[in-house]
Design an enzyme around this catalytic site. Structure first.
Site, mmCIF file in Angstrom:
data_model
loop_
_atom_site.group_PDB
_atom_site.id
_atom_site.type_symbol
_atom_site.label_atom_id
_atom_site.label_comp_id
_atom_site.label_asym_id
_atom_site.label_seq_id
_atom_site.Cartn_x
_atom_site.Cartn_y
_atom_site.Cartn_z
ATOM 1 C CB SER A 1 36.283 36.361 39.348
ATOM 2 O OG SER A 1 35.536 35.537 40.189
ATOM 3 C CE LYS B 1 39.430 38.916 40.611
ATOM 4 N NZ LYS B 1 40.812 39.247 40.446
ATOM 5 C CE1 TYR C 1 38.005 38.366 44.188
ATOM 6 C CE2 TYR C 1 36.218 37.143 43.015
ATOM 7 C CZ TYR C 1 37.284 37.322 43.329
ATOM 8 O OH TYR C 1 38.368 36.434 42.862
HETATM 9 P P1 NAI Z 1 45.789 34.259 46.963
HETATM 10 O O1 NAI Z 1 45.117 34.852 48.207
HETATM 11 O O2 NAI Z 1 46.696 32.975 47.242
HETATM 12 O O3 NAI Z 1 46.452 35.122 45.749
HETATM 13 C C1 NAI Z 1 46.488 36.420 45.887
HETATM 14 C C2 NAI Z 1 47.710 37.328 46.217
HETATM 15 O O4 NAI Z 1 47.617 38.496 46.158
HETATM 16 C C3 NAI Z 1 48.159 37.009 47.791
HETATM 17 O O5 NAI Z 1 49.376 36.321 47.677
HETATM 18 C C4 NAI Z 1 48.111 38.455 48.088
HETATM 19 O O6 NAI Z 1 49.307 38.446 49.003
HETATM 20 C C5 NAI Z 1 48.366 39.186 47.079
HETATM 21 N N1 NAI Z 1 48.045 40.652 47.159
HETATM 22 C C6 NAI Z 1 46.908 41.019 47.863
HETATM 23 N N2 NAI Z 1 46.770 42.421 47.803
HETATM 24 C C7 NAI Z 1 47.934 42.862 46.956
HETATM 25 C C8 NAI Z 1 48.493 43.879 46.551
HETATM 26 N N3 NAI Z 1 47.618 45.285 46.906
HETATM 27 N N4 NAI Z 1 49.576 44.189 45.810
HETATM 28 C C9 NAI Z 1 50.212 42.932 45.525
HETATM 29 N N5 NAI Z 1 49.778 41.727 45.861
HETATM 30 C C10 NAI Z 1 48.596 41.648 46.585
HETATM 31 O O7 NAI Z 1 44.482 33.727 46.017
HETATM 32 P P2 NAI Z 1 44.324 33.300 44.433
HETATM 33 O O8 NAI Z 1 43.235 32.498 44.404
HETATM 34 O O9 NAI Z 1 45.785 32.524 44.033
HETATM 35 O O10 NAI Z 1 44.158 34.248 43.722
HETATM 36 C C11 NAI Z 1 44.795 34.886 42.523
HETATM 37 C C12 NAI Z 1 44.078 35.732 41.608
HETATM 38 O O11 NAI Z 1 42.868 35.015 40.999
HETATM 39 C C13 NAI Z 1 43.008 36.722 42.264
HETATM 40 O O12 NAI Z 1 43.219 37.920 41.526
HETATM 41 C C14 NAI Z 1 41.919 36.242 42.576
HETATM 42 O O13 NAI Z 1 40.857 37.378 42.780
HETATM 43 C C15 NAI Z 1 41.642 35.419 41.376
HETATM 44 N N6 NAI Z 1 40.641 34.492 41.378
HETATM 45 C C16 NAI Z 1 40.816 33.362 41.873
HETATM 46 C C17 NAI Z 1 39.744 32.298 41.980
HETATM 47 C C18 NAI Z 1 40.202 31.021 42.454
HETATM 48 O O14 NAI Z 1 39.286 30.223 42.436
HETATM 49 N N7 NAI Z 1 41.393 30.768 43.383
HETATM 50 C C19 NAI Z 1 38.840 32.397 41.193
HETATM 51 C C20 NAI Z 1 38.707 33.744 40.409
HETATM 52 C C21 NAI Z 1 39.559 34.656 40.382
#
Ligand code: NAI
Length: 317
Positions: free
Chosen positions: A151, A168, A164
């Protein structure tokens, strides 16, 4: 067309958000997908198999192949179960998109150690656990593609995201090393910095102070549709595919622009190799240490950096 026929890909955190987009696209391209999602909150609390199950139902309704896993990547046993599920159902593991994540923001002075640990547990330890769980199989196959989700908060910095961002940045360090190790075995590893209006991003925006929101507001309108989650799918799926031949890279996907991000070095100041330089030498030469002059050096290993120090040809950006 990039095909995933006969390929098996694990996408962690694929019950919603960005992971959902990646899983759907891979399934549409013929790949078998292990949809892993703990099904908890943005903070990473709670859990249910509902998100993963729903996603699998959606893929199957489109004629795709998928199985659900509600195991946590944060646990070593959970990660092993995810890899075993892939092997038991599909017999191989070609790709892994480390996408699962949680988020707990607070100004640094209010941040809590338990929140830092909870974020490291999912992003960094989680990526370690599941990558390790698939590694031997990929090595045996002589083929693997691993995408690590990092990130801008960790690589560039972002107020209120100390835990966070640290987690990352740690993911990036893990990617750098396993990319070095995996290349000889056909396992290519890359980092992805996505951007998209997921539930996590909405939560981060809600927590932003008013002055930052005002600073952002004028150009948010100009971004058009580009904060749609799907704007990240192309690069994530490409990096997880057979068409990707590169390793050890970090790619930013931001508002429709995909760019390589790298950790490089300036040409620097070369001191004596017989006597250590002093703090005064640093003060006298700091401009040369700081400034980009002819190019950026991109060491890929510590040995590369030693080569640079003895002025042997080094990779130039
Ligand atoms: P999101 O919250 O929709 O997706 C993250 C998913 O990971 C959730 O569905 C959650 O239930 C699951 N999760 C959490 N802990 C878990 C575990 N221990 N085991 C298995 N699953 C688990 O959020 P998003 O934005 O789709 O995030 C996806 C990835 O992208 C994450 O790693 C986030 O940090 C990263 N990210 C997102 C950005 C954005 O702008 N949306 C920016 C930079 C990074």
């Amino acid at each position: 067309m990039i095909s995933f026929e006969n390929r098996v890909v694990i996408v962690t955190g694929a019950g919603g958000g960005l992971g959902r987009c990646y899983a759907l696209d891979i399934a549409r391209r013929g790949g078998a997908v292990v949809v892993n999602d703990l099904g908890g909150s943005v903070e990473g609390t709670g859990g249910s198999s509902e998100m993963a199950n729903q996603m699998v139902a959606e893929i199957r309704a489109l004629g795709g192949r998928a199985i659900a896993s509600a195991d946590s990547v944060a646990s070593e046993a959970g990660a092993k179960c995810i890899a075993e599920a892939a092997m038991d159902n599909f017999g191989r593991i070609d790709g892994l998109i480390n996408n699962a994540g949680n988020m707990r923001n607070a100004p640094f002075e209010d941040s809590r150690l338990e929140d830092l640990e909870a974020q490291i547990a999912v992003h960094l330890v989680g990526s370690y656990n599941i990558t390790k769980a698939v590694w031997r199989q990929m090595k045996t196959q002589g083929y693997g593609r691993v995408v690590f989700t990092t990130s801008s908060a960790g690589l560039f910095g972002n107020p209120t995201q100390s835990g966070y961002g640290a987690a990352k940045a740690g993911v990036t360090g893990l990617m750098n090393v396993v990319a070095n190790e995996g290349q000889a075995f056909g396992i290519l590893c890359n980092g992805l910095m996505p951007n998209g209006m997921s539930r996590m991003a909405r939560r981060a925006a809600e927590g932003m102070d008013l002055s930052k929101q005002q600073e952002k507001a004028p150009f948010m309108a100009e971004l058009g549709n580009a904060m749609d989650l799907e704007f990240n799918t192309g690069i994530a799926v490409y990096l997880a595919s057979e068409s990707c031949h590169t390793t050890h890279g970090i790619y930013s996907s931001c508002a429709g622009r995909i760019a390589r991000v790298f950790i490089g070095a300036t040409e620097g100041w070369q001191g004596s190799r017989q006597e250590p330089a002093t703090a005064e030498d640093m003060a006298a030469n700091f401009d040369q240490i700081l400034v980009l002059r002819r190019g950026i050096l991109l060491p890929m290993t510590p040995i590369d950096e030693h080569r640079i120090a003895i002025t042997k040809p080094a990779p130039l950006a």
